[in-house]
Design a protein around this motif. Structure first.
Motif: not given
Length: 214
Positions: A148-173
């Motif tokens: 899904s678009p959301r899953e693609a976004e999470i994987l993208a930030w995953h690849c940038r090296g963000l932690t789960d906490d940082a990804i959550a803050a970035t995508v507002m989850l």
């Protein structure tokens, strides 16, 4: 296409110059599209006395209300015309119920093709060249794998090296919501852990633009 089958387009924008420009593009292809005008060029609601509309082009830069509220208020399919070129903006628009997100620099031919795809029931994404976020109209990285678009976004930030906490803050989850989606993302792309996911993502155009890049 026959006149009765022309796609009926409305424009949600209160800037006359922008409205006139988009209207000129639509009217130049009267065999495929018909413009549904209003007094100001602004379509706020699906009023019962307004001519039927198939697609509303919604400019998120000058809009007077959030896209989520707008999509909920109107009946036709909504295509967001955005000045930004970021995957979070795309995700927000699609999750709000929009049928597409198009960068304002899109060519006339691609704009018209996108409107026809939306009218056919597809979801369309087209961002600025060089963002690394879309490969042709209607695509986002991993769509062909079922992401899904959301899953693609999470994987993208995953690849940038963000932690789960940082990804959550970035995508507002919540962190829990992000972590709950990771196993499904891994399953869809055929990997077993974070390292494999990053390797897959970086080789399949999942890296978002670097926010620190000049």
């Amino acid at each position: 296409m026959p006149r009765r089958d022309r796609i009926r387009i409305a424009i949600a924008n209160d800037h006359p110059v922008v409205v006139r420009g988009l209207a000129a593009v639509v009217r130049a292809h009267g065999d495929r599209f018909v413009l549904v005008p209003s007094a100001s060029g602004l379509v706020d609601d699906a009023a019962p006395d307004r001519a039927p509309v198939d697609i509303v082009i919604y400019d998120d830069f000058v809009a007077s209300r959030p896209v989520k509220d707008y999509v909920a208020a109107v009946g036709p399919r909504v295509v967001v015309l955005g000045g930004g070129s970021t995957w979070p903006a795309v995700t927000a628009a699609l999750e709000a119920g929009a049928a597409g997100y198009l960068y304002k620099g899109i060519s006339e031919a691609d704009l018209l093709a996108a409107l026809e795809q939306v009218h056919a029931g597809e979801h369309v994404v087209a961002l600025a060249p060089g963002t690394g976020r879309a490969r042709g109209l209607g695509n986002w990285p991993g769509r062909e794998l079922g992401l899904s678009p959301r899953e693609a976004e999470i994987l993208a930030w995953h690849c940038r090296g963000l932690t789960d906490d940082a990804i959550a803050a970035t995508v507002m989850l919540s962190v829990e919501a992000v972590q709950a989606q990771l196993p499904e993302i891994y399953r869809k792309i055929g990997v077993g852990d974070r390292a494999q996911a990053v390797a897959f993502g970086t080789s399949h155009d999942f890296l978002p633009p670097d926010p620190t890049a000049g």
